[in-house]
Write an enzyme that holds these catalytic residues in place. Sequence first.
Site, PDB file in Angstrom:
ATOM      1  N   THR B 153       0.879  -1.182   0.000  1.00  0.00           N
ATOM      2  CA  THR B 153       0.000   0.000   0.000  1.00  0.00           C
ATOM      3  C   THR B 153       0.915   1.230   0.000  1.00  0.00           C
ATOM      4  O   THR B 153       1.325   1.675  -1.060  1.00  0.00           O
ATOM      5  CB  THR B 153      -0.955   0.029   1.221  1.00  0.00           C
ATOM      6  OG1 THR B 153      -0.201  -0.151   2.408  1.00  0.00           O
ATOM      7  CG2 THR B 153      -2.018  -1.026   1.093  1.00  0.00           C
ATOM      8  N   LYS B 179       4.178  -6.734   4.132  1.00  0.00           N
ATOM      9  CA  LYS B 179       3.912  -5.335   3.771  1.00  0.00           C
ATOM     10  C   LYS B 179       3.527  -4.546   5.016  1.00  0.00           C
ATOM     11  O   LYS B 179       3.156  -5.120   6.042  1.00  0.00           O
ATOM     12  CB  LYS B 179       2.801  -5.230   2.734  1.00  0.00           C
ATOM     13  CG  LYS B 179       1.449  -5.648   3.255  1.00  0.00           C
ATOM     14  CD  LYS B 179       0.359  -4.677   2.894  1.00  0.00           C
ATOM     15  CE  LYS B 179       0.651  -3.316   3.434  1.00  0.00           C
ATOM     16  NZ  LYS B 179      -0.572  -2.579   3.835  1.00  0.00           N
ATOM     17  N   THR B 190      -2.371  -1.532   7.963  1.00  0.00           N
ATOM     18  CA  THR B 190      -2.070  -2.941   7.955  1.00  0.00           C
ATOM     19  C   THR B 190      -0.670  -3.437   7.698  1.00  0.00           C
ATOM     20  O   THR B 190      -0.031  -3.099   6.720  1.00  0.00           O
ATOM     21  CB  THR B 190      -2.939  -3.681   6.924  1.00  0.00           C
ATOM     22  OG1 THR B 190      -4.275  -3.381   7.210  1.00  0.00           O
ATOM     23  CG2 THR B 190      -2.731  -5.165   7.031  1.00  0.00           C
ATOM     24  N   GLU B 276       7.251   4.818   7.465  1.00  0.00           N
ATOM     25  CA  GLU B 276       6.915   6.112   6.870  1.00  0.00           C
ATOM     26  C   GLU B 276       7.872   7.199   7.337  1.00  0.00           C
ATOM     27  O   GLU B 276       7.925   7.529   8.520  1.00  0.00           O
ATOM     28  CB  GLU B 276       5.482   6.491   7.227  1.00  0.00           C
ATOM     29  CG  GLU B 276       4.478   5.631   6.473  1.00  0.00           C
ATOM     30  CD  GLU B 276       3.051   5.859   6.918  1.00  0.00           C
ATOM     31  OE1 GLU B 276       2.849   6.511   7.937  1.00  0.00           O
ATOM     32  OE2 GLU B 276       2.153   5.375   6.217  1.00  0.00           O
ATOM     33  N   ASN B 400       1.556  11.569   6.451  1.00  0.00           N
ATOM     34  CA  ASN B 400       0.299  11.312   7.152  1.00  0.00           C
ATOM     35  C   ASN B 400      -0.637  12.502   7.187  1.00  0.00           C
ATOM     36  O   ASN B 400      -1.815  12.355   7.498  1.00  0.00           O
ATOM     37  CB  ASN B 400       0.588  10.790   8.556  1.00  0.00           C
ATOM     38  CG  ASN B 400       1.073   9.355   8.505  1.00  0.00           C
ATOM     39  OD1 ASN B 400       0.337   8.479   8.106  1.00  0.00           O
ATOM     40  ND2 ASN B 400       2.333   9.147   8.855  1.00  0.00           N
TER      41      ASN B 400
END
Lengths: 405, 405
Positions: B153, B179, B190, B276, B400
Amino acid sequence: MAVNFTVFDAFLPIDGVRLGVAQAGVRYANRDDLVVMEIADGAHVAGVFTRNAFCAAPVTLCQQHLQQAQPRYVLINTGNANAGTGKSGFANAEASCRMLAAATGVEPQHVLPFSTGVIGEPLNMAAFERGIPLALANLSEDNWARAARGIMTTDTLPKGYSSECDIDGHRVRITGISKGAGMIMPNMATMLGYIATDAYIAESILQDWCRQLADCSFNRITIDGDTSTNDSCLLIATGRSGVRIEDVNSDAASALFTELKATFQRLAQAIVRDGEGATKFVTIAVEQAATQQEALDVAYTVAHSPLVKTAMFASDANWGRILAAVGRSGVQNFDLERVQIFIDDVQIVEDGGRCERYQEALGAAVFAKTEFTVTIQLGRGDVREALWTCDFSHEYVTINANYRS
Amino acid sequence: MAVNFTVFDAFLPIDGVRLGVAQAGVRYANRDDLVVMEIADGAHVAGVFTRNAFCAAPVTLCQQHLQQAQPRYVLINTGNANAGTGKSGFANAEASCRMLAAATGVEPQHVLPFSTGVIGEPLNMAAFERGIPLALANLSEDNWARAARGIMTTDTLPKGYSSECDIDGHRVRITGISKGAGMIMPNMATMLGYIATDAYIAESILQDWCRQLADCSFNRITIDGDTSTNDSCLLIATGRSGVRIEDVNSDAASALFTELKATFQRLAQAIVRDGEGATKFVTIAVEQAATQQEALDVAYTVAHSPLVKTAMFASDANWGRILAAVGRSGVQNFDLERVQIFIDDVQIVEDGGRCERYQEALGAAVFAKTEFTVTIQLGRGDVREALWTCDFSHEYVTINANYRS
């Protein structure tokens, strides 16, 4: 960039409290960094302190002194937290109390020490030698505003509030100051709050009230979830106004408590409004919880979620992130089909799923505001808790990544 | 900007597992977003799932199917998490299993569904109708690399690993993909992990192992403390290699477990390396704890502290922040004078205070590295736990805050 923050400038003096402020040079030159508070004989004083196991030397000493003698002086320095400094740090805290005691003719245990600033560096004792006489030289009932600035660290604005009311035919005043802007800066830690009233409050009531008032104010705010080694809050009742609170169930007690609560909450909310990098002031309310603990668990989990906080910063009404945070808050036997979530009066989650009436535009309009409330109803009981927090911005990372560099 | 991340490209096929990948258009066009995994008859399968109370519909259904029948197919989509979608979401998850079952001649309960992506939006069922035949058309033992990309994702890089070893004279293979890059994106949630081996592992052992392996890998990583509604991990043992694990205390069991653990940990660490906005890969080790729980409490408190994470980003060896996080981790009767803290082999805290030998330059040199270990010794027992995390950067806020906007 504080959120809807008005600097308070109408401080009311409290009979029985005088403040002295000095540029002692604890860490930086040319700024007020030492505050002495003189408390009249006969006043009652109660305190609430950090639960961090690594509490700083002055926090430990302050609690000892509070138990040993009636406090007559408060000694606050910024620039150095005197935390993580071991035995020599404790000795330095003791030495600072001895200095102020010697200069004022009291015993060291009559002095309550507070430090805020860098962790792990030795306290600059020369600054205390220099600053204490300077601060004592300007002791005044009218020094609250300057003291509010004198206890700042990374705060961008001074925090204070005064109010007065009539109780039992007497005029009663309350004045308080606070500081704190994150947990905070790399090492610039600490929430501090000092609230004084000229009412008489029996000692047995005062300590209970101080805990209760901190629990509904300073213990209901969170910037980043970090708890400082130095957090402290002091409630001083000088008894000079003529109002006497000796029965906690009296109307007078109820009236004064309400007034004190408003001041405590204003001072606490001011810390969030001036939170590091804050662009939003957000109330997280959890309703219909079975216990206070689960209400707080849910509220803190949502308030500390970096994903929720960055969504707030982005004005993105990202209800999936709120739902996910509620779901991981550790509530046992959670029936998610009973969960309702609102932002202000817009329902976003109904019975655990997306509310059918909800439209992105409605949520976006609320999240675009600088102040709003997220209400989470758990459908498990009738306990309600609320806390105040702010968003997570680029500025937060900048402030906390750039300090010391 | 993944940290020391090498894309793995030497996947070994696992006898008994074939993968098909399709561009189904679940959310975006022109990207692989549907993966079908075909598992040979006779294989054993175990799973570990999110503890988030708001677990997604496919997570609930997957757990039911695992109990009801032997899994023959895995069906994974990205782009939509089918979470927070209520009863219709559950019906959609069931419908997706029925579609794959009808196309392959098995019963729906032989299909294990997984979804990852946006929360709260209805699953695009047309995409499943379109994608399932396409994925089945390219089923192949050699599709692991494409499947690793097909389940991404917000990941910037595909995550996978293969290894082989000899056990009891048989060649045994392990191949896995994973992932996850935060909790994650606004709604793009997730962590997913799929690990297959051609060993035979008795069912009674497999479920225990899957839990243990997840606990020392996927359950020891944290990007931002948020737990997704869809986190899942599957361990598949096809039994085609000739190695049979029927006694958990055998040398063969020990050898295979060690090999599986290395793969699980690599796949988990890859998620952190691609976290991230991550610029650092940091191991938080807590030693000399009295219990596993307190070791984990301390480790997670440090790993989740925004102040510690921003200091890591700034390469600022800010030990005061680490100490403060340890202090608020909730350990009871904490004797801070027993605490030692090291960053790699540089001691920064000795007996609860700043280590006398410590110099800023030594700490700065460690924090400037892209990988290092923070070791916290509590002096309370002999339990050790470690977890892996990353720093908190401007890029995290950007990722984000900007999604959906």
